[in-house]
Design an enzyme around this catalytic site. Sequence first.
Site, PDB file in Angstrom:
ATOM      1  N   GLU A   1      31.854  39.107  41.026  1.00 18.70           N
ATOM      2  CA  GLU A   1      31.363  38.137  42.011  1.00 18.70           C
ATOM      3  C   GLU A   1      30.813  38.890  43.202  1.00 18.70           C
ATOM      4  OE1 GLU A   1      33.997  35.040  43.454  1.00 18.70           O
ATOM      5  OE2 GLU A   1      34.795  34.678  41.450  1.00 18.70           O
TER       6      GLU A   1
ATOM      7  N   HIS B   1      41.275  30.482  36.825  1.00 19.40           N
ATOM      8  CA  HIS B   1      40.569  30.531  38.104  1.00 19.40           C
ATOM      9  C   HIS B   1      41.163  29.427  38.988  1.00 19.40           C
ATOM     10  CE1 HIS B   1      36.622  32.022  40.035  1.00 19.40           C
ATOM     11  NE2 HIS B   1      37.182  31.247  40.946  1.00 19.40           N
TER      12      HIS B   1
ATOM     13  N   ASN C   1      35.431  41.528  42.733  1.00 27.97           N
ATOM     14  CA  ASN C   1      34.747  40.498  43.511  1.00 27.97           C
ATOM     15  C   ASN C   1      34.672  41.009  44.942  1.00 27.97           C
ATOM     16  OD1 ASN C   1      35.075  39.060  41.164  1.00 27.97           O
ATOM     17  ND2 ASN C   1      36.314  37.413  42.044  1.00 27.97           N
TER      18      ASN C   1
ATOM     19  N   TYR D   1      32.942  40.476  48.786  1.00 27.17           N
ATOM     20  CA  TYR D   1      32.158  39.673  49.736  1.00 27.17           C
ATOM     21  C   TYR D   1      31.949  40.374  51.069  1.00 27.17           C
ATOM     22  CZ  TYR D   1      32.238  35.930  46.382  1.00 27.17           C
ATOM     23  OH  TYR D   1      32.032  35.201  45.245  1.00 27.17           O
TER      24      TYR D   1
ATOM     25  N   ARG E   1      29.716  34.495  33.289  1.00 19.82           N
ATOM     26  CA  ARG E   1      31.155  34.412  33.555  1.00 19.82           C
ATOM     27  C   ARG E   1      31.493  32.988  34.012  1.00 19.82           C
ATOM     28  NH1 ARG E   1      34.418  35.825  38.712  1.00 19.82           N
ATOM     29  NH2 ARG E   1      36.486  35.392  37.891  1.00 19.82           N
TER      30      ARG E   1
ATOM     31  N   GLU F   1      41.141  36.722  41.054  1.00 17.88           N
ATOM     32  CA  GLU F   1      41.617  36.934  42.433  1.00 17.88           C
ATOM     33  C   GLU F   1      43.057  36.476  42.675  1.00 17.88           C
ATOM     34  OE1 GLU F   1      38.802  35.193  45.164  1.00 17.88           O
ATOM     35  OE2 GLU F   1      37.261  36.641  44.640  1.00 17.88           O
TER      36      GLU F   1
END
Length: 445
Positions: A354, A122, A293, A295, A78, A167
């Site tokens: 991600e 992005h 994504n 985290y 990606r 995002e």
Amino acid sequence: MPNRLDLPAGFRWGVSTAAYQIEGAVEEDGRGPSVWDVFAARPGAVRDGHTGAVACDHYHRYPEDIALMRGLGLDGYRFSIAWSRVQPTGAGPVNPAGLAFYDRLVDALLEAGITPLPTLFHWDLPQALEDTGGWLDRDTAYRFAEYAAIAADRLGDRVPTWITLNEPFVHMVYGYALGTHAPGRALMLDALPTAHHQLLGHGLAAAALRERGLEVMIANNLTPVWPASSSDADLAAADAYDALHNRLFTDPLLLGRYPDLSAYGVAPDLGGCVHDGDLKLISATPLDGLGVNYYNPTRIAAPTDPGLPFAEAPIEGVPRTAFDWPVVPDGLRELLTGLRDRYGTALPPVTITENGCSTTATLDDQPRIDYLAGHLDALAEAVVQGVDVRGYFTWSLMDNLEWAEGFHQRFGLVHVDFETQKRTPKASYAWYRDVIAAQRKRSAR
Ligand code: FCB
């Protein structure tokens, strides 16, 4: 234990990167300036004045980087396409030399047996579009769809699946509400129209991609929201935060409606920018996959500042990354099962687009191995609990420009010496390679 993961056959392994964070060559072959070039040039905007002017010099070194990917045994890569390489002013004429770079990249990936998974946006908007309002301007959504069509016309014969946006929540908050990322606008809740215009851009681009027979995904930053206590005030604040961070960017895509932000004291009707028919446009092309994504979770308490209906509270008692982000692997399982519970059959197959961490450990990066191992276990547990997860792309292949943190936060499986551009695989590189190989062997049985 890497070889004990219970994942479906055909599960796809990858790594992720983004154009401004790795490419460099910002003035080469006709690339136009993006908001990140302009932002990074502002004194104090990026730590220590770092910029993406050279970054990992991937624009010139992509064959070496693809060799590293091949060494990992990846299924997919990606990356993002820099809009201002393709259309230097974000509208009008195409820059053939810019488009040719992605053509070479795609061919080299295919040659290495790796499926390209491009992201169209992005965060690096052509500066010329920011000058006319950026994502605050509805017109940017239409320009985005034109650019998507240009890229798809050139690469769609070899690239089956496309991610529209990366995002949109983070871009709205850091770029337009707080101003700590490009374009550096600090509009607080007046930034909300950028959510709608990005999603409208997604819908229009998705239609253009689908018309060309291509598959469409989006990569959303999602987080489990933990109320700081069971008090009514904390629970209400957590709901408001969940609506803004998660639902605002996923409900319109999967359910064709926005959460009622005004019920949470956030804002009435996204600042009035939603036109009749927009939600239809946003949801008309069903997603072939939802990119997630992940985290960390977010802990939320009742507001302390009258301007916002929530306040962030610390998560205590867990390890932290170099970025000071809490490490909560089970949050990934919680997030994935929560998505399934919330959206039911409206949830398309999920790919983790991600997940990763920064650490100060250089080559012997055991904290990264622990982070990835924990998250892969949590992912496998979500699969056992019935969530349809099709792939995992770690952030990131190599150390790169971590936005406002410059080169200080290192997320790579591969160490980059930014003076010499020397790449050195870290311990996590060998570990990830072995996980992929073991998993493949298991599913071949
Ligand atoms: C995500 C971004 C990505 C990278 C990681 C650490 O929010 O999409 O570019 O910076 O965080």
